[in-house]
Design an enzyme around this catalytic site. Structure first.
Site, mmCIF file in Angstrom:
data_model
loop_
_atom_site.group_PDB
_atom_site.id
_atom_site.type_symbol
_atom_site.label_atom_id
_atom_site.label_comp_id
_atom_site.label_asym_id
_atom_site.label_seq_id
_atom_site.Cartn_x
_atom_site.Cartn_y
_atom_site.Cartn_z
ATOM 1 N N GLY A 8 89.771 44.904 26.483
ATOM 2 C CA GLY A 8 88.883 45.085 25.694
ATOM 3 C C GLY A 8 88.672 43.013 26.891
ATOM 4 O O GLY A 8 89.485 41.871 25.932
ATOM 5 N N CYS A 43 76.307 37.751 21.806
ATOM 6 C CA CYS A 43 74.872 36.911 20.870
ATOM 7 C C CYS A 43 73.651 36.725 21.464
ATOM 8 O O CYS A 43 72.906 35.937 21.033
ATOM 9 C CB CYS A 43 75.532 35.742 20.244
ATOM 10 S SG CYS A 43 77.305 35.756 19.473
ATOM 11 N N THR A 113 89.222 45.646 21.518
ATOM 12 C CA THR A 113 88.369 46.565 21.981
ATOM 13 C C THR A 113 87.310 46.715 21.558
ATOM 14 O O THR A 113 86.138 47.249 21.331
ATOM 15 C CB THR A 113 88.571 48.041 21.167
ATOM 16 O OG1 THR A 113 89.689 47.758 20.650
ATOM 17 C CG2 THR A 113 90.342 48.139 22.194
ATOM 18 N N ARG A 135 74.581 46.302 21.860
ATOM 19 C CA ARG A 135 75.590 45.916 22.399
ATOM 20 C C ARG A 135 75.600 45.353 23.465
ATOM 21 O O ARG A 135 76.674 43.484 23.553
ATOM 22 C CB ARG A 135 76.457 47.389 21.919
ATOM 23 C CG ARG A 135 77.918 47.092 21.877
ATOM 24 C CD ARG A 135 78.304 46.726 20.734
ATOM 25 N NE ARG A 135 79.531 45.067 20.236
ATOM 26 C CZ ARG A 135 80.427 44.559 19.944
ATOM 27 N NH1 ARG A 135 79.669 44.749 18.448
ATOM 28 N NH2 ARG A 135 81.123 44.202 19.613
HETATM 29 C C1 LIG Z 1 72.927 41.885 19.615
HETATM 30 C C2 LIG Z 1 73.884 41.018 19.388
HETATM 31 C C3 LIG Z 1 74.130 39.379 18.490
HETATM 32 C C4 LIG Z 1 74.987 38.845 17.767
HETATM 33 N N1 LIG Z 1 74.819 37.685 16.983
HETATM 34 C C5 LIG Z 1 75.772 37.043 17.152
HETATM 35 C C6 LIG Z 1 75.841 35.663 16.069
HETATM 36 O O1 LIG Z 1 74.446 35.005 16.634
HETATM 37 N N2 LIG Z 1 76.984 35.194 15.680
HETATM 38 C C7 LIG Z 1 78.086 35.924 16.098
HETATM 39 O O2 LIG Z 1 78.961 34.520 15.434
HETATM 40 N N3 LIG Z 1 78.213 36.973 16.116
HETATM 41 C C8 LIG Z 1 77.217 37.632 17.130
HETATM 42 N N4 LIG Z 1 77.416 38.735 17.633
HETATM 43 C C9 LIG Z 1 78.420 39.818 17.101
HETATM 44 C C10 LIG Z 1 79.475 38.635 18.457
HETATM 45 O O3 LIG Z 1 78.622 39.382 19.858
HETATM 46 C C11 LIG Z 1 81.315 40.112 17.859
HETATM 47 O O4 LIG Z 1 82.052 39.404 16.946
HETATM 48 C C12 LIG Z 1 81.300 39.855 19.149
HETATM 49 O O5 LIG Z 1 80.975 40.037 20.242
HETATM 50 C C13 LIG Z 1 83.393 40.385 18.841
HETATM 51 O O6 LIG Z 1 83.920 39.886 19.653
HETATM 52 P P1 LIG Z 1 84.864 41.574 20.866
HETATM 53 O O7 LIG Z 1 85.480 40.644 22.225
HETATM 54 O O8 LIG Z 1 86.060 41.165 19.482
HETATM 55 O O9 LIG Z 1 84.256 42.790 20.602
HETATM 56 P P2 LIG Z 1 83.593 42.890 22.121
HETATM 57 O O10 LIG Z 1 82.374 42.403 22.739
HETATM 58 O O11 LIG Z 1 82.788 44.214 21.936
HETATM 59 O O12 LIG Z 1 84.146 43.479 23.300
HETATM 60 C C14 LIG Z 1 84.421 44.364 23.133
HETATM 61 C C15 LIG Z 1 85.285 45.118 24.944
HETATM 62 O O13 LIG Z 1 86.208 45.791 24.784
HETATM 63 C C16 LIG Z 1 85.425 46.686 25.643
HETATM 64 N N5 LIG Z 1 86.626 48.514 25.068
HETATM 65 C C17 LIG Z 1 86.414 48.943 24.050
HETATM 66 N N6 LIG Z 1 87.818 49.901 24.346
HETATM 67 C C18 LIG Z 1 88.148 49.379 25.562
HETATM 68 C C19 LIG Z 1 88.869 50.241 26.613
HETATM 69 N N7 LIG Z 1 89.915 51.311 26.100
HETATM 70 N N8 LIG Z 1 89.704 49.882 27.355
HETATM 71 C C20 LIG Z 1 89.311 48.882 27.905
HETATM 72 N N9 LIG Z 1 87.831 48.534 27.528
HETATM 73 C C21 LIG Z 1 87.781 48.677 26.414
HETATM 74 C C22 LIG Z 1 84.654 46.932 25.021
HETATM 75 O O14 LIG Z 1 83.641 47.939 25.707
HETATM 76 C C23 LIG Z 1 84.392 45.267 25.603
HETATM 77 O O15 LIG Z 1 83.968 45.459 26.539
HETATM 78 C C24 LIG Z 1 76.408 39.427 18.115
HETATM 79 C C25 LIG Z 1 76.465 41.204 18.565
HETATM 80 C C26 LIG Z 1 75.222 41.335 18.845
HETATM 81 C C27 LIG Z 1 75.897 42.753 19.413
#
Ligand SMILES: Cc1cc2nc3c(=O)[nH]c(=O)nc-3n(C[C@H](O)[C@H](O)[C@H](O)COP(=O)(O)OP(=O)(O)OC[C@H]3O[C@@H](n4cnc5c(N)ncnc54)[C@H](O)[C@@H]3O)c2cc1C
Length: 458
Positions: A8, A43, A113, A135
């Site tokens: 991820g 975001c 992920t 997303r």
């Molecule tokens: C429209 C929107 C607005 C937001 N606004 C805010 C905000 O203003 N403030 C705030 O604090 N948060 C906000 N958020 C939340 C924030 O974006 C998320 O908390 C953050 O992106 C989480 O990061 P992450 O790395 O945990 O997950 P993600 O960003 O979802 O990244 C996970 C990645 O892993 C990949 N993946 C999953 N499984 C696999 C696999 N088996 N093999 C390879 N790749 C895989 C996925 O495709 C994805 O690209 C917002 C979210 C959205 C959707």
């Protein structure tokens, strides 16, 4: 050489990679993502729909070349991790373009992920080509394209993503009907008694807001042409025409891969990690939206779902995966903010409903105020709510207004994280000048209301 594999490459995974690199200059770091883009700001997505941010690619933090040249990381785009073998410490991967499969060895692994949107049980939602969720960049592109050729949209869910998407669509000239299942907008971010300024702003900008209402059916052949709205109090139904639908009704964590490998989930069904972002399996860390962590106030696990926390946990996971020692604070405050049609909404700590579910009955200090002294032209209205327990422990705060709201909430976050009590907050020496803010800040005044209530009780 330590081999670090990160599954991820979102906010959490990429931050883990960067901190692993800073910690160990020699480690072999591999970042795997299913998506075709390097890490970008989710975001920022609503602002690309409206074109306030002109290009979707503006959200990409570093281009792919940066990872190999500067970051010295192996970034695998368009690649899915399909299996984790914890005995042999390997990850099976598949190139989603050409189907090629490979196995990577790891010494330490970070699972980041993320999560994915969920769809509520709406009759006829399946196989409708004009139903979207937000997303990814590809989702934002699709919503922007749909908005360009449409007049009307139904947005299902008035959480943070729902209201930010609504604002973007309104800016593109789309008539939006925003439907929320719970009794108020932003229901998981702020209490119902703090939501009126946002709801009013939405309505002033032409949004039709329905609260306490479920979308029960989407009518149409291959496309949703009408939505059936059902009032949860009266049972009354209304059918409204629509050109497309955006679902923003919650997420589900991507935990299947972790579970298959024996990684334990917690009570919220998200991956359970300790303060070092370590899972139940030694050498396997997890960070971001796929995890749960302890709430600072209630002491109970909460699903995270915020970029703020994803990057902090990612940093901890990356440092630890590279062999040093980093730790998260003992709990998370979920300090949060958004801004809708000029109204800033910020909060820290659990909402009242979550406090009560944890058996905590908050004492509340609440007021309507102005951002400047009464006599000073240009003051803007604000609403403030502070909560504490009967011993004066600060439980949380919610603020809605037009100016500096985020910084005021950051002050409460600092007070909470350093265990300042409500009496000390009452006497916090805040700044004052008529051109900027009143002599007494709403932070100290709401604290004073609470200390008086506590005194009276005693
Ligand atoms: C429209 C929107 C607005 C937001 N606004 C805010 C905000 O203003 N403030 C705030 O604090 N948060 C906000 N958020 C939340 C924030 O974006 C998320 O908390 C953050 O992106 C989480 O990061 P992450 O790395 O945990 O997950 P993600 O960003 O979802 O990244 C996970 C990645 O892993 C990949 N993946 C999953 N499984 C696999 C696999 N088996 N093999 C390879 N790749 C895989 C996925 O495709 C994805 O690209 C917002 C979210 C959205 C959707």
């Amino acid at each position: 050489v330590t081999k670090i594999v990160i599954i991820g490459a979102g906010a959490a995974g990429t931050t883990a990679g960067i901190w692993a690199r800073k910690t160990d200059r020699k480690a072999e770091i591999t970042l795997i993502t299913k998506e075709k883009y390097p890490e970008y700001s989710r975001c920022g997505l609503p602002y690309t729909i409206s074109k306030h941010i002109p290009e979707f690619t503006n959200l990409i933090t570093h281009d792919a070349g940066w990872y190999s040249s500067f970051g010295k990381m192996n970034l695998l785009l368009g690649t899915e991790a399909t299996n984790i073998d914890t005995n042999n410490r390997t990850v099976a991967i598949k190139n989603l373009q050409n189907g090629e499969e490979k196995t990577l060895e790891y010494d330490t692994l970070v699972i980041a992920t993320g999560s994915r949107p969920t769809f509520p049980p709406i009759k006829g939602i399946e196989r409708k080509s004009n139903v979207y969720s937000l997303r990814t960049i590809d989702d934002a592109v699709a919503i922007h394209e749909a908005a360009k050729k449409s007049k009307r949209c139904v947005v299902v869910g008035a959480g943070l993503i729902g209201v930010e998407t609504t604002e973007a669509l309104v800016e593109l000239g789309v008539e939006v009907t925003l439907v929320e299942f719970l009794p108020s907008v932003l229901p998981l971010m702020i209490d119902a008694d703090m939501a009126d300024m946002v709801e009013d702003a939405l309505k002033e900008h032409g949004v039709k807001v329905y609260t306490n209402t479920a979308v029960t059916e989407l009518i149409g052949e291959s496309k949703a042409e009408k939505a059936v709205l059902k009032n949860r109090n009266t049972g009354e139904e209304e059918i409204i025409p629509t050109d497309f639908v955006v679902i923003s009704a919650g997420v589900r964590p991507n935990t299947e891969l972790a579970v298959k490998a024996g990684v334990a989930l917690g009570t919220t069904k998200y991956i359970k990690v300790d303060s070092r972002a370590q899972t139940n399996i030694e050498g396997i860390y997890a960070a971001g939206d796929c995890t749960e962590y302890v709430d600072f106030v209630t002491g109970q696990p909460v699903a995270i779902g915020m970029g703020t926390i994803a990057v902090r946990q990612g940093k901890v996971a990356g440092i630890n995966a590279a062999g040093e020692d980093a730790e998260m604070p003992k709990g998370i405050l979920l300090t949060r903010i958004t801004k809708i049609f000029g109204v800033e909404v910020a909060a820290v700590g659990p909402i009242t409903d979550s406090l009560e579910k944890a058996g905590i009955k908050p004492i509340v200090g609440k007021m309507s105020y102005s951002s400047k002294p009464e006599y000073m032209p240009g003051g803007k209205p604000l609403k403030a709510k502070l909560m504490a327990d009967d011993k004066g422990r600060i439980l949380g705060a919610q603020l809605v207004g037009y100016e500096d709201i985020h910084q005021k909430i950051n002050v409460i976050a600092a007070a909470m994280q350093s265990n300042m009590n409500v009496k000390e907050l009452e006497w916090l020496e805040t700044c004052y000048a008529p051109i900027s803010c009143p002599t007494w800040s709403e932070l100290t005044l709401t604290a004073e209301i609470i200390t008086r209530k506590i005194k009276k009780k005693a």
